[in-house]
Write a protein that holds these residues in place. Structure first.
Motif, PDB file in Angstrom:
ATOM      1  N   ARG A   1       0.830  -1.211   0.000  1.00 23.41           N
ATOM      2  CA  ARG A   1       0.000   0.000   0.000  1.00 23.41           C
ATOM      3  C   ARG A   1       0.864   1.260   0.000  1.00 23.41           C
ATOM      4  O   ARG A   1       0.532   2.247  -0.668  1.00 23.41           O
ATOM      5  CB  ARG A   1      -0.931  -0.004   1.210  1.00 23.41           C
ATOM      6  CG  ARG A   1      -1.935   1.141   1.202  1.00 23.41           C
ATOM      7  CD  ARG A   1      -2.902   1.056   2.348  1.00 23.41           C
ATOM      8  NE  ARG A   1      -2.239   1.199   3.636  1.00 23.41           N
ATOM      9  CZ  ARG A   1      -2.888   1.263   4.806  1.00 23.41           C
ATOM     10  NH1 ARG A   1      -4.210   1.167   4.816  1.00 23.41           N
ATOM     11  NH2 ARG A   1      -2.230   1.380   5.938  1.00 23.41           N
TER      12      ARG A   1
ATOM     13  N   LEU B   1       2.010   1.851  -3.475  1.00 22.87           N
ATOM     14  CA  LEU B   1       0.944   2.426  -4.286  1.00 22.87           C
ATOM     15  C   LEU B   1       0.774   3.917  -4.019  1.00 22.87           C
ATOM     16  O   LEU B   1       0.549   4.718  -4.937  1.00 22.87           O
ATOM     17  CB  LEU B   1      -0.376   1.693  -4.018  1.00 22.87           C
ATOM     18  CG  LEU B   1      -0.492   0.269  -4.572  1.00 22.87           C
ATOM     19  CD1 LEU B   1      -1.775  -0.383  -4.082  1.00 22.87           C
ATOM     20  CD2 LEU B   1      -0.448   0.277  -6.101  1.00 22.87           C
TER      21      LEU B   1
ATOM     22  N   SER C   1      -6.891   4.098 -11.077  1.00 22.33           N
ATOM     23  CA  SER C   1      -6.671   2.650 -10.976  1.00 22.33           C
ATOM     24  C   SER C   1      -5.879   2.302  -9.721  1.00 22.33           C
ATOM     25  O   SER C   1      -6.191   1.335  -9.016  1.00 22.33           O
ATOM     26  CB  SER C   1      -5.943   2.153 -12.222  1.00 22.33           C
ATOM     27  OG  SER C   1      -5.595   0.795 -12.094  1.00 22.33           O
ATOM     28  N   LEU C   2      -4.842   3.102  -9.458  1.00 28.36           N
ATOM     29  CA  LEU C   2      -4.031   2.868  -8.254  1.00 28.36           C
ATOM     30  C   LEU C   2      -4.840   3.082  -6.985  1.00 28.36           C
ATOM     31  O   LEU C   2      -4.671   2.365  -5.994  1.00 28.36           O
ATOM     32  CB  LEU C   2      -2.813   3.797  -8.276  1.00 28.36           C
ATOM     33  CG  LEU C   2      -1.765   3.543  -9.369  1.00 28.36           C
ATOM     34  CD1 LEU C   2      -0.707   4.639  -9.367  1.00 28.36           C
ATOM     35  CD2 LEU C   2      -1.100   2.172  -9.161  1.00 28.36           C
TER      36      LEU C   2
ATOM     37  N   GLN D   1      -8.002   2.513  -6.609  1.00 29.39           N
ATOM     38  CA  GLN D   1      -8.853   1.338  -6.419  1.00 29.39           C
ATOM     39  C   GLN D   1      -8.053   0.185  -5.798  1.00 29.39           C
ATOM     40  O   GLN D   1      -8.545  -0.508  -4.888  1.00 29.39           O
ATOM     41  CB  GLN D   1      -9.436   0.914  -7.768  1.00 29.39           C
ATOM     42  CG  GLN D   1     -10.385  -0.276  -7.712  1.00 29.39           C
ATOM     43  CD  GLN D   1     -11.638   0.025  -6.920  1.00 29.39           C
ATOM     44  OE1 GLN D   1     -12.082   1.166  -6.868  1.00 29.39           O
ATOM     45  NE2 GLN D   1     -12.195  -0.999  -6.285  1.00 29.39           N
ATOM     46  N   GLN D   2      -6.827  -0.007  -6.294  1.00 31.38           N
ATOM     47  CA  GLN D   2      -5.971  -1.061  -5.710  1.00 31.38           C
ATOM     48  C   GLN D   2      -5.659  -0.770  -4.244  1.00 31.38           C
ATOM     49  O   GLN D   2      -5.625  -1.670  -3.406  1.00 31.38           O
ATOM     50  CB  GLN D   2      -4.677  -1.160  -6.518  1.00 31.38           C
ATOM     51  CG  GLN D   2      -4.852  -1.621  -7.950  1.00 31.38           C
ATOM     52  CD  GLN D   2      -3.544  -1.649  -8.706  1.00 31.38           C
ATOM     53  OE1 GLN D   2      -2.506  -2.042  -8.150  1.00 31.38           O
ATOM     54  NE2 GLN D   2      -3.567  -1.231  -9.968  1.00 31.38           N
ATOM     55  N   LYS D   3      -5.428   0.498  -3.940  1.00 30.20           N
ATOM     56  CA  LYS D   3      -5.131   0.877  -2.561  1.00 30.20           C
ATOM     57  C   LYS D   3      -6.326   0.599  -1.643  1.00 30.20           C
ATOM     58  O   LYS D   3      -6.165   0.109  -0.518  1.00 30.20           O
ATOM     59  CB  LYS D   3      -4.764   2.362  -2.511  1.00 30.20           C
ATOM     60  CG  LYS D   3      -4.461   2.860  -1.108  1.00 30.20           C
ATOM     61  CD  LYS D   3      -4.273   4.371  -1.064  1.00 30.20           C
ATOM     62  CE  LYS D   3      -4.182   4.852   0.377  1.00 30.20           C
ATOM     63  NZ  LYS D   3      -4.104   6.324   0.464  1.00 30.20           N
TER      64      LYS D   3
ATOM     65  N   GLU E   1      -8.592  -1.715  -2.035  1.00 25.70           N
ATOM     66  CA  GLU E   1      -8.672  -3.169  -1.829  1.00 25.70           C
ATOM     67  C   GLU E   1      -7.638  -3.632  -0.804  1.00 25.70           C
ATOM     68  O   GLU E   1      -7.924  -4.482   0.046  1.00 25.70           O
ATOM     69  CB  GLU E   1      -8.464  -3.884  -3.163  1.00 25.70           C
ATOM     70  CG  GLU E   1      -9.589  -3.645  -4.163  1.00 25.70           C
ATOM     71  CD  GLU E   1      -9.283  -4.233  -5.523  1.00 25.70           C
ATOM     72  OE1 GLU E   1      -8.165  -4.795  -5.679  1.00 25.70           O
ATOM     73  OE2 GLU E   1     -10.144  -4.134  -6.426  1.00 25.70           O
ATOM     74  N   LYS E   2      -6.429  -3.094  -0.911  1.00 23.16           N
ATOM     75  CA  LYS E   2      -5.388  -3.468   0.052  1.00 23.16           C
ATOM     76  C   LYS E   2      -5.755  -2.997   1.471  1.00 23.16           C
ATOM     77  O   LYS E   2      -5.519  -3.706   2.448  1.00 23.16           O
ATOM     78  CB  LYS E   2      -4.041  -2.880  -0.362  1.00 23.16           C
ATOM     79  CG  LYS E   2      -3.352  -3.637  -1.489  1.00 23.16           C
ATOM     80  CD  LYS E   2      -1.944  -3.161  -1.695  1.00 23.16           C
ATOM     81  CE  LYS E   2      -1.265  -3.958  -2.826  1.00 23.16           C
ATOM     82  NZ  LYS E   2      -1.069  -5.374  -2.468  1.00 23.16           N
TER      83      LYS E   2
END
Length: 450
Positions: free
Chosen positions: A369, A372, A386-387, A389-391, A393-394
């Motif tokens: 995280r 990111l 996009s990043l 969204q990944q953050k 989720e993490k």
């Protein structure tokens, strides 16, 4: 009813001396402000009926501050606290200004009049009449400085209450130490906190005993340490706690005199301790006294059985005070038991391995995280979304892992607490059986001798 308080006044004595030698100055020196303002605040005409309610003890009213300074110079005690300032506040409408001032002077004389110089003033500018004390920190008798402590605080309250009672004024009830915030709300909701357990056992012991000795013996069989030797306050505690609890703090009516009358009203029946029923076969070896827990899941099941939670539908309730207080933590025990069942953890080694693996996974997710977050600072708007969204989720995964890790560490710590509590219960039951056997043996010997 009077409340009291006392606090110290700091400053530089040299500035006080300079200012005292020039009383016409209109701009007080900052380092002197505390002492001089205290004296002037206490004596101000608009609050004291033009100085009618101002009294000096061991000094003259007009030169009180200068005399205090001379005392400090005489004994070379010009450092540290300069003076002490306190107040004595009364209930609105309960007292006259004359009596208020009289009680303030009497209290000051009783507390400090044999060694210190004091200014006593009574203020009439509030709804509640109140006295102010300004006292030199150095004694004019021996040059020793006043040492304020909890004992002095109690002395001040006692003298204030004594004069209030003497002149037929109300007195503030003696304060008791408040329980912790969680315990306070649990007790308010009727949950089995330590003090509610105490009350229940004491009530049963005295209501079902004929003598004080029987009531004390009942409490001791439950595992309490009792101290009924004091004729003013009876006290009890459990072995895991350091301090005793007075019975009259649990209930103001539980004084030795009233408890004796409670005993005299009871029928001739002794209170009896009913111990735990037989343990189920598959849980019999879950608890090994005085040994570190190994089979964690079975220990939890055994503990829940002892608390009367398992098996469901049972009417059994724990009689031991060691266990009844634990009933307030049922929700936490339920979460931890479900966690152990879902993860199939049986032993302490498995639990510690789970904690280590979870911590490693958590560290890896946090590092990812952080990476990111660094990329988001340099990314264009489309990539940044996009990043982000990944953050998110993490972060969700990190939150879930932290909850699991917290639960696992709680199980690790609580298992030893469970073992210790069960050891106390076991030791108490063994001691009770040994006492009963010794009593029965002694009775048989006496019968045989007759």
């Amino acid at each position: 009813m009077a409340t009291t308080k006392l606090w110290h006044i700091s400053g530089r004595i040299e500035d006080v001396i300079d200012y005292a030698e020039n009383p016409d100055k209109t701009c007080p020196i900052p380092d002197l402000e505390d002492l001089w303002n205290a004296a002037r605040y206490a004596e101000r005409p608009e609050a004291t009926a033009d100085g009618q309610y101002v009294t000096a003890i061991n000094c003259t009213r007009e030169t009180a501050v200068r005399q205090m300074i001379l005392t400090k110079q005489q004994f070379r005690k010009t450092d540290g606290f300069i003076a002490w300032h306190g107040y004595q506040s009364f209930k609105p409408g309960e007292i006259t200004p004359e009596l208020c001032h009289k009680i303030g002077v009497l209290t000051a004389k009783a507390m400090w009049g044999d060694r210190f110089q004091i200014i006593v003033t009574t203020h009439l500018d509030k709804d509640h009449l109140h006295n102010h004390w300004v006292m030199n920190s150095v004694s004019f008798i021996d040059g020793k400085k006043y040492n304020y402590s909890k004992r002095e605080l109690h002395r001040l309250r006692e003298y204030s209450d004594y004069y209030c009672e003497y002149y037929h004024l109300s007195v503030v009830p003696v304060p008791h130490k408040a329980p912790s915030r969680p315990a306070y709300f649990d007790e308010k909701d009727g949950k089995p906190t330590r003090y509610n357990v105490y009350r229940e056992d004491i009530r049963e012991a005295f209501q079902n005993s004929c003598t004080l000795r029987d009531a004390e013996a009942y409490l001791r069989r439950l595992g309490y340490i009792t101290d009924f030797s004091d004729r003013v306050h009876y006290r009890i505690r459990l072995p895991q706690y350091q301090h005793f609890t007075r019975l009259d703090t649990l209930d103001s009516h539980w004084t030795p005199e009233r408890l004796s009358r409670m005993l005299s009203w009871t029928p001739g029946v002794k209170a009896v301790v009913h111990w735990q029923t037989d343990v189920p076969e598959h849980l019999r070896h879950a608890h090994l006294p005085h040994q570190k827990p190994s089979h964690i899941y079975r220990l939890y099941l055994y503990y829940c059985y002892q608390l009367g939670i398992l098996p469901k539908g049972t009417a059994y309730k724990p009689n031991s005070p060691f266990l009844r207080e634990e009933l307030r933590k049922l929700d936490q025990y339920d979460r931890e038991t479900r966690f152990l069942g879902e993860t199939h953890i049986e032993t302490m080694d498995e639990l510690q391995a789970y904690i280590a693996d979870t911590q490693a996974s958590l560290d890896c997710l946090i590092a990812g995280r952080t990476s990111l977050q660094n990329k988001m600072r340099r990314a264009d708007p489309e990539t940044k979304e996009s990043l982000r969204q990944q953050k998110t989720e993490k972060t969700a995964s990190i939150t879930a892992l932290r909850e699991q890790l917290k639960l696992a560490k709680s199980v690790e710590a609580r298992s030893f607490h469970m073992q210790k509590t069960l050891d106390l219960v076991y030791d108490n039951e063994v001691r009770h059986r040994q006492q009963e056997q010794a009593r029965s043996k002694q009775h048989k010997q006496l019968t045989h001798e007759r």
